[in-house]
Design a protein around this motif. Structure first.
Motif, PDB file in Angstrom:
ATOM      1  N   ASP A  48     -79.905  58.180  -0.502  1.00  0.00           N
ATOM      2  CA  ASP A  48     -80.675  58.177  -2.439  1.00  0.00           C
ATOM      3  C   ASP A  48     -79.926  59.245  -2.420  1.00  0.00           C
ATOM      4  N   CYS A  49     -78.950  60.622  -1.998  1.00  0.00           N
ATOM      5  CA  CYS A  49     -78.409  61.176  -2.101  1.00  0.00           C
ATOM      6  C   CYS A  49     -76.655  61.461  -1.872  1.00  0.00           C
ATOM      7  N   GLN A  50     -76.491  59.463  -1.410  1.00  0.00           N
ATOM      8  CA  GLN A  50     -75.397  58.616  -1.001  1.00  0.00           C
ATOM      9  C   GLN A  50     -75.184  58.445  -2.439  1.00  0.00           C
ATOM     10  N   LYS A  51     -76.416  57.327  -2.961  1.00  0.00           N
ATOM     11  CA  LYS A  51     -76.502  56.460  -4.348  1.00  0.00           C
ATOM     12  C   LYS A  51     -76.531  57.186  -5.573  1.00  0.00           C
ATOM     13  N   ALA A  52     -76.584  58.644  -5.183  1.00  0.00           N
ATOM     14  CA  ALA A  52     -76.299  59.949  -6.901  1.00  0.00           C
ATOM     15  C   ALA A  52     -75.156  60.445  -6.803  1.00  0.00           C
ATOM     16  N   MET A  53     -74.779  60.414  -5.233  1.00  0.00           N
ATOM     17  CA  MET A  53     -73.444  60.510  -5.070  1.00  0.00           C
ATOM     18  C   MET A  53     -72.394  60.353  -5.309  1.00  0.00           C
ATOM     19  N   ASN A  54     -72.465  58.673  -4.968  1.00  0.00           N
ATOM     20  CA  ASN A  54     -71.717  57.630  -5.614  1.00  0.00           C
ATOM     21  C   ASN A  54     -71.785  57.230  -7.238  1.00  0.00           C
ATOM     22  N   ARG A  55     -72.727  57.408  -7.768  1.00  0.00           N
ATOM     23  CA  ARG A  55     -72.521  57.776  -9.381  1.00  0.00           C
ATOM     24  C   ARG A  55     -72.014  58.568  -9.886  1.00  0.00           C
ATOM     25  N   ASN A  61     -73.110  71.281  -5.316  1.00  0.00           N
ATOM     26  CA  ASN A  61     -74.014  72.125  -5.465  1.00  0.00           C
ATOM     27  C   ASN A  61     -74.742  71.898  -4.585  1.00  0.00           C
ATOM     28  N   ARG A  62     -75.280  73.454  -4.068  1.00  0.00           N
ATOM     29  CA  ARG A  62     -76.188  72.838  -2.424  1.00  0.00           C
ATOM     30  C   ARG A  62     -77.267  73.025  -2.692  1.00  0.00           C
ATOM     31  N   GLU A  63     -77.866  72.912  -4.129  1.00  0.00           N
ATOM     32  CA  GLU A  63     -78.869  72.690  -4.431  1.00  0.00           C
ATOM     33  C   GLU A  63     -79.285  71.415  -4.659  1.00  0.00           C
ATOM     34  N   SER A  64     -78.330  70.857  -5.060  1.00  0.00           N
ATOM     35  CA  SER A  64     -78.990  68.982  -5.566  1.00  0.00           C
ATOM     36  C   SER A  64     -77.465  68.263  -5.091  1.00  0.00           C
ATOM     37  N   LEU A  65     -76.767  68.820  -4.075  1.00  0.00           N
ATOM     38  CA  LEU A  65     -76.083  67.942  -3.799  1.00  0.00           C
ATOM     39  C   LEU A  65     -75.302  67.201  -4.079  1.00  0.00           C
ATOM     40  N   LEU A  66     -75.305  67.459  -5.605  1.00  0.00           N
ATOM     41  CA  LEU A  66     -73.700  67.076  -6.558  1.00  0.00           C
ATOM     42  C   LEU A  66     -73.113  67.755  -6.825  1.00  0.00           C
ATOM     43  N   PRO A  67     -71.798  66.815  -7.464  1.00  0.00           N
ATOM     44  CA  PRO A  67     -70.776  67.659  -7.974  1.00  0.00           C
ATOM     45  C   PRO A  67     -70.541  68.199  -8.860  1.00  0.00           C
ATOM     46  N   VAL A 112     -53.663  56.965 -12.621  1.00  0.00           N
ATOM     47  CA  VAL A 112     -53.947  57.720 -11.181  1.00  0.00           C
ATOM     48  C   VAL A 112     -55.503  57.169 -10.310  1.00  0.00           C
ATOM     49  N   GLN A 113     -56.274  56.313 -11.388  1.00  0.00           N
ATOM     50  CA  GLN A 113     -57.615  56.349 -10.625  1.00  0.00           C
ATOM     51  C   GLN A 113     -57.649  55.259  -9.420  1.00  0.00           C
ATOM     52  N   GLU A 114     -56.881  54.841  -9.295  1.00  0.00           N
ATOM     53  CA  GLU A 114     -57.130  53.594  -7.938  1.00  0.00           C
ATOM     54  C   GLU A 114     -56.741  54.875  -7.184  1.00  0.00           C
ATOM     55  N   ASN A 115     -55.539  55.755  -7.362  1.00  0.00           N
ATOM     56  CA  ASN A 115     -55.134  57.313  -6.173  1.00  0.00           C
ATOM     57  C   ASN A 115     -56.764  57.759  -5.532  1.00  0.00           C
ATOM     58  N   VAL A 116     -57.287  58.014  -6.797  1.00  0.00           N
ATOM     59  CA  VAL A 116     -58.512  58.871  -6.665  1.00  0.00           C
ATOM     60  C   VAL A 116     -59.841  58.121  -6.230  1.00  0.00           C
ATOM     61  N   ARG A 117     -59.816  57.171  -6.364  1.00  0.00           N
ATOM     62  CA  ARG A 117     -60.777  56.232  -6.002  1.00  0.00           C
ATOM     63  C   ARG A 117     -60.638  56.295  -4.047  1.00  0.00           C
ATOM     64  N   LYS A 118     -59.046  56.088  -3.900  1.00  0.00           N
ATOM     65  CA  LYS A 118     -58.768  56.787  -2.400  1.00  0.00           C
ATOM     66  C   LYS A 118     -58.991  57.613  -1.604  1.00  0.00           C
ATOM     67  N   GLU A 119     -58.864  58.413  -2.224  1.00  0.00           N
ATOM     68  CA  GLU A 119     -59.402  60.124  -2.015  1.00  0.00           C
ATOM     69  C   GLU A 119     -60.766  60.133  -2.219  1.00  0.00           C
ATOM     70  N   PHE A 120     -62.253  59.371  -2.988  1.00  0.00           N
ATOM     71  CA  PHE A 120     -63.553  59.851  -2.881  1.00  0.00           C
ATOM     72  C   PHE A 120     -63.822  58.797  -1.465  1.00  0.00           C
ATOM     73  N   GLU A 121     -63.267  57.586  -1.156  1.00  0.00           N
ATOM     74  CA  GLU A 121     -63.958  57.112   0.171  1.00  0.00           C
ATOM     75  C   GLU A 121     -63.719  58.182   1.281  1.00  0.00           C
ATOM     76  N   ASP A 122     -62.858  59.142   1.025  1.00  0.00           N
ATOM     77  CA  ASP A 122     -62.873  59.572   2.495  1.00  0.00           C
ATOM     78  C   ASP A 122     -64.100  61.208   2.356  1.00  0.00           C
ATOM     79  N   PHE A 123     -63.743  61.469   1.249  1.00  0.00           N
ATOM     80  CA  PHE A 123     -65.170  62.228   0.562  1.00  0.00           C
ATOM     81  C   PHE A 123     -65.803  62.123   0.897  1.00  0.00           C
ATOM     82  N   LYS A 124     -66.509  60.908   0.287  1.00  0.00           N
ATOM     83  CA  LYS A 124     -67.762  59.919   0.301  1.00  0.00           C
ATOM     84  C   LYS A 124     -68.321  59.396   2.285  1.00  0.00           C
ATOM     85  N   GLU A 125     -66.943  59.222   3.079  1.00  0.00           N
ATOM     86  CA  GLU A 125     -66.733  59.026   4.572  1.00  0.00           C
ATOM     87  C   GLU A 125     -67.619  60.684   5.301  1.00  0.00           C
ATOM     88  N   LEU A 126     -66.732  61.833   4.366  1.00  0.00           N
ATOM     89  CA  LEU A 126     -67.232  63.127   4.472  1.00  0.00           C
ATOM     90  C   LEU A 126     -68.086  63.609   4.393  1.00  0.00           C
TER      91      LEU A 126
END
Length: 475
Positions: free
Chosen positions: A29-36, A198-204, A49-63
């Protein structure tokens, strides 16, 4: 988050859900909420630059996924072994190159400086690399001079690459323009821009790319260098140009110059050359928190104090057991970087960095350290280098030493005054009144003579007059 269903099925049989089920569901659920939320952020970026941002966010998702999955310490203390004899080479045993080979060696080298930091810790605005260090020269000026000297002397074309962050890029680009007539090819690329969590919600925390308030974003540590370098296209450009190794160091380390002995060791190796070299140096009591090399599960590994269980911290700080520490001067094979990324074998431990924003909200940053990648490369070794290759300027206390008569500048490099009777650097600790560069300079009518100084501690409202000599009484 949705609630866990009251039953689960395993091979067709109904069973009571376990705590592990709950954790898996929560993680999902945390992953789904973060991805949205990440997709919403992507759409706020300029379309170009949206394509480059998506590439960066893939690395963020992995972390982020690893952060949710991984629990407990990243190392088992009982599995740590002291280094075998051949894991760290002694610098003095490296054969120097033949003078006739130097040009061909340098033709295969890229020099990269980590330039993502701001000078706010020393009370300065903009990139730290533009702080004046000595003789009206900045960190960046001195690094450019070093490379220009090599290019002019040997007729080569060693490029200088700056890894900027979104905090330093615009200002750095303006400064780089002044080097247009210098014999150095300067390239820049940006490390990733990740949203604080955010440490409480685990959202950006980030609202959007156009938001002037940058508190929602952070550069994810210098371990991001590998993928950002790859994604920038520069890695492939340099490989096609015949470059073999990149020398990486912090831009504020005044000792991190191109070393021909290490370069020759890498390129003239009669056996298979190591894909990765970490420069280490002998630990002193001033370095007890520095990361060290250990053997772990059959490979070299960088052990940082943040990974050490509390009950073993004193053992980690021991200069008898762990005798060396990482200078963050690293040499990596360009082909090795490409391979580890494309084969997805690049792995670095996550550093969870807690912060509190100005509005009081607690956040976390997921970061990685560039040296932690050592275990992902083949044949990695350490080289125990002289202390002169580790001269970082992190504080005004360090700045005092560099600005003093202890050093002179030659072709952008620092040389210790031959009148100093031994090569160690004084241990200087200036009080809080000296923290900011402006205040530091105001408190010195002239920088003191410290040739015969061993250690200095200053506290309180102190100023220094002109032509002061500081000496340690038991020198």
């Amino acid at each position: 988050m949705s609630e866990l269903t009251t039953t689960a099925f395993v091979k067709g049989h109904r069973r009571t859900p376990s705590y592990q089920d709950f954790k898996e569901r929560t993680r999902h659920d945390c992953q789904k909420a973060m991805n949205r939320e990440l997709e919403k952020l992507v759409l706020t970026a300029p379309s170009s630059v949206q394509e480059n941002v998506r590439k960066e966010f893939e690395d963020f998702k992995e972390l982020f996924d690893r952060y949710l999955r991984e629990t407990g310490p990243s190392i088992d203390w009982d599995k740590i072994k002291l280094l075998p004899d051949d894991a760290v080479k002694m610098y003095g045993e490296l054969p120097g190159p033949n003078e006739n080979d130097v040009k061909s060696l340098l033709d295969q080298l890229v020099v990269m400086k980590l330039n993502g930091g701001l000078g706010t810790g020393m009370g300065c605005q903009g990139p730290k690399s533009v702080i004046t260090v000595k003789n009206e020269l900045t960190f960046l000026d001195m690094n450019v001079q070093q490379i220009e000297y090599l290019n002019n002397k040997y007729g080569t074309d060693v490029p200088l690459v700056l890894m900027n962050s979104f905090n330093t890029d615009a200002d750095t680009q303006k400064v780089v323009n002044k080097y247009g007539n210098v014999n150095v090819s300067i390239f820049t690329f940006n490390q990733s821009r990740f949203p604080r969590i955010n440490r409480e919600s685990l959202l950006p925390m980030a609202i959007g790319f156009g938001d002037e308030n940058t508190e929602g974003w952070y550069p994810p540590g210098h371990g991001d260098i590998y993928k950002s370098f790859y994604n920038s296209g520069l890695l492939e450009i340099f490989i096609k140009a015949g470059k073999k190794y990149v020398f990486v160091s912090n831009i504020d380390n005044m000792g991190a110059t191109v070393d021909l002995n290490i370069l020759s060791f890498l390129l003239n190796n009669k056996v298979k050359a190591p894909e990765f070299v970490m420069e280490v140096t002998d630990k002193t009591r001033a370095d007890i928190k520095g990361g060290t090399l250990v053997e772990y599960e059959g490979k070299l590994r960088l052990l940082e104090i943040a990974q050490v269980p509390k009950e073993h911290v004193d053992e980690f700080k021991s200069i008898r057991k762990f005798k060396i520490f990482n200078t963050n001067n690293l040499w990596a094979s360009l082909d090795g970087i490409k391979r580890t990324i494309e084969e997805k074998t690049l792995h670095m431990e996550i550093i969870v960095n807690p912060k509190t924003l100005d509005n009081g909200i607690n956040v976390i940053q997921l970061e990685t350290a560039v040296g932690a990648a050592i275990k992902s490369f083949e044949g990695a070794v350490g080289i125990n280098v002289p202390r002169r290759r580790f001269l970082p300027v992190k504080t005004t206390s360090d700045l005092l030493v560099i600005m003093s008569n202890l050093y002179s500048i030659k072709t952008g490099s620092l040389e210790m005054n031959p009148k100093r009777s031994f090569p160690s650097v004084p241990l200087c600790k200036l009080g809080s009144q000296f923290t900011k560069v402006k205040e530091f300079l105001r408190r010195f009518a002239s920088i003191p003579d410290i040739l015969e100084l061993d250690h200095l501690t200053v506290s309180g409202d102190v100023t220094f007059g002109k032509n002061v000599s500081l000496k340690t009484s038991n020198y």
